[in-house]
Design a protein around this motif. Structure first.
Motif, mmCIF file in Angstrom:
data_model
loop_
_atom_site.group_PDB
_atom_site.id
_atom_site.type_symbol
_atom_site.label_atom_id
_atom_site.label_comp_id
_atom_site.label_asym_id
_atom_site.label_seq_id
_atom_site.Cartn_x
_atom_site.Cartn_y
_atom_site.Cartn_z
ATOM 1 N N ALA A 363 -20.070 -17.468 58.682
ATOM 2 C CA ALA A 363 -18.654 -18.152 58.169
ATOM 3 C C ALA A 363 -18.769 -18.388 56.765
ATOM 4 N N VAL A 364 -20.028 -18.825 56.165
ATOM 5 C CA VAL A 364 -19.914 -19.430 54.864
ATOM 6 C C VAL A 364 -19.799 -18.065 53.952
ATOM 7 N N LEU A 365 -20.518 -16.952 54.317
ATOM 8 C CA LEU A 365 -20.307 -15.792 53.466
ATOM 9 C C LEU A 365 -19.004 -15.249 53.558
ATOM 10 N N ALA A 366 -18.405 -15.125 54.741
ATOM 11 C CA ALA A 366 -17.119 -14.657 54.914
ATOM 12 C C ALA A 366 -15.966 -15.725 54.019
ATOM 13 N N GLY A 367 -16.218 -16.797 54.123
ATOM 14 C CA GLY A 367 -15.379 -17.595 53.515
ATOM 15 C C GLY A 367 -15.338 -17.487 51.987
ATOM 16 N N ILE A 368 -16.625 -17.396 51.423
ATOM 17 C CA ILE A 368 -16.775 -17.101 50.025
ATOM 18 C C ILE A 368 -16.243 -15.779 49.577
ATOM 19 N N ALA A 369 -16.365 -14.815 50.341
ATOM 20 C CA ALA A 369 -15.887 -13.299 50.166
ATOM 21 C C ALA A 369 -14.352 -13.574 49.984
ATOM 22 N N ALA A 370 -13.770 -14.191 51.147
ATOM 23 C CA ALA A 370 -12.217 -14.300 51.180
ATOM 24 C C ALA A 370 -11.693 -14.982 49.871
ATOM 25 N N GLU A 371 -12.565 -15.820 49.605
ATOM 26 C CA GLU A 371 -12.022 -16.594 48.340
ATOM 27 C C GLU A 371 -11.844 -15.859 47.084
ATOM 28 N N LEU A 372 -13.166 -14.899 47.049
ATOM 29 C CA LEU A 372 -13.168 -14.180 45.734
ATOM 30 C C LEU A 372 -12.157 -13.086 45.971
#
Ligand SMILES: [Zn+2]
Ligand SMILES: [Zn+2]
Length: 389
Positions: A363-372
């Motif tokens: 969830a953390v990596l998906a969240g960061i990727a979505a933000e970028l």
């Protein structure tokens, strides 16, 4: 954004059984560097089944893969990195089954959302982190070209936004002497083991004259063949690390190489010095990526420790990636005490906490990727921080 995060969390929940089954399967079938045939296939197959276009054997490495999913419009390319190699004899004592499924899980969570997001998502399978330098080989093969940011998470005993990885290099040194009967005619011999001993003594004398972040450690790899024969051949492996790669390569390495020659000169042996084929670079931090990690990890209920530059640390091939493009190597705790490369850490990597970390990490990596992908200002900040360091 809140809605996007809720959707990411929901997709991670929906994929939880598949992810944890995959994490446990990789854990139960440990494969060492460059031999991760099953793990890389399982991960690539699972991503392909969720709509990713998968290329196997990337960069000439049979166990590397790249899974790509395009968004709805032009935008940045964000890569999520998986590692999946185990340690010889210790299984998944570095918890790379967690790294693998955190990365795959982020891909699973974003797959149903990419038709709403711009840019491109890449899940990159990077083999042989443990000593093989898989990411260095992939960098050299151009596998990171056109990637705007590379993000990954390592399991640990703390939650922390980065890991201060050291630059690292090593030498295999063989001293060649002359054999002789150790009692009958020792004066006819040239003692190669003495050269090894003197090289280590020289290393110990050097310790006081190096910067405090330096680590020098090694082993004797061959010490002779019989105690009643003057050793004709003796060898050692020496590793040197520093938080400053330029200092390591520019100042420390030449001093150590002179030291090997000095040991040869003192004994009359000949030194055959083979430097490491791959040198690990130090981690280049990216504060905006670390801030994003902190936000998303806290959102999942993780309390983060501030970075302590004095904590002991190792080296990793993500260091080389971080020198080439903006990179994140965050840490999520799977245990309070166990440290990597121990049996206790291998146990933690498939424990209930290890499993919770797989889901949090995804969830953390998906969240960061979505933000970028969706926020050009955030991506610009990440780029500017990289260029400014
Ligand atoms: Zn490791
Ligand atoms: Zn590791």
């Amino acid at each position: 954004m809140t809605d996007l995060h809720a959707r990411i969390d929901a997709h991670v929940r929906r994929e939880a059984d598949a992810l944890l089954e995959l994490s446990h399967r990789i854990h139960a079938h440990p494969e060492v560097a460059f031999q991760e045939m099953q793990a890389s296939r399982w991960l690539a197959d699972a991503l392909e089944a969720r709509g990713f276009a998968v290329e196997r054997g990337v960069g000439g490495l049979p166990t590397a893969f790249r899974a790509t999913l395009d968004g709805s419009a032009a935008g940045p390319t964000v890569a999520i990195l998986c590692e999946y190699d185990a340690l010889p004899g210790l299984g998944h004592a570095c918890g790379h089954n967690v790294i693998a499924t955190v990365g795959a899980g982020a891909g699973f969570a974003l797959a149903p959302l990419m038709h709403d997001l711009p840019g491109r998502l890449v899940v990159l399978g990077t083999p042989a982190e443990e000593g093989g330098g898989g990411k260095v080989l992939l960098l050299d093969a151009g596998a990171f070209e056109e990637i705007d940011a590379a993000i990954m998470i390592h399991p640990a005993s703390v939650n922390q936004a980065a890991m201060p990885l050291l630059a690292s290099t090593h030498w295999d040194v063989t001293f060649h002497g002359r054999p002789a009967h150790a009692a009958m005619a020792p004066h006819l011999g040239v003692n190669a083991l003495d050269a090894v001993r003197l090289a280590f003594a020289g290393v110990d004398a050097l310790r006081q004259q190096v910067r405090p972040d330096v680590r020098i450690h090694g082993i004797v790899t061959h010490g002779g063949d019989a105690s009643n024969v003057i050793p004709e051949r003796a060898s050692m492996r020496l590793v040197a690390r520093s938080a400053d790669g330029a200092y390591l390569q520019g100042e420390l390495a030449p001093r150590l190489e002179r030291l090997f020659e000095g040991a040869a000169l003192m004994t009359g042996a000949r030194a055959e010095v083979v430097p490491a084929p791959i040198r690990y670079r130090e981690m280049r931090f990216n504060r905006p990526l670390e801030a994003a990690f902190a936000r998303h990890a806290e959102r999942r209920g993780r309390r983060l420790l501030p970075l302590d530059p004095n904590t002991g640390t190792g080296s990793s091939d993500i260091g080389n990636v971080s020198q080439a493009l903006p990179s994140l190597h965050g840490q999520l705790a799977i245990d309070d005490a166990a440290l990597p490369h121990t049996a206790a850490f291998a146990e933690a990597a498939r424990s209930a906490r290890g499993d919770a970390t797989v889901l949090d990490g995804a969830a953390v990596l998906a969240g960061i990727a979505a933000e970028l992908l969706t926020d050009p200002a955030r991506m610009a900040e990440v780029r500017a921080a990289f260029e400014g360091t």
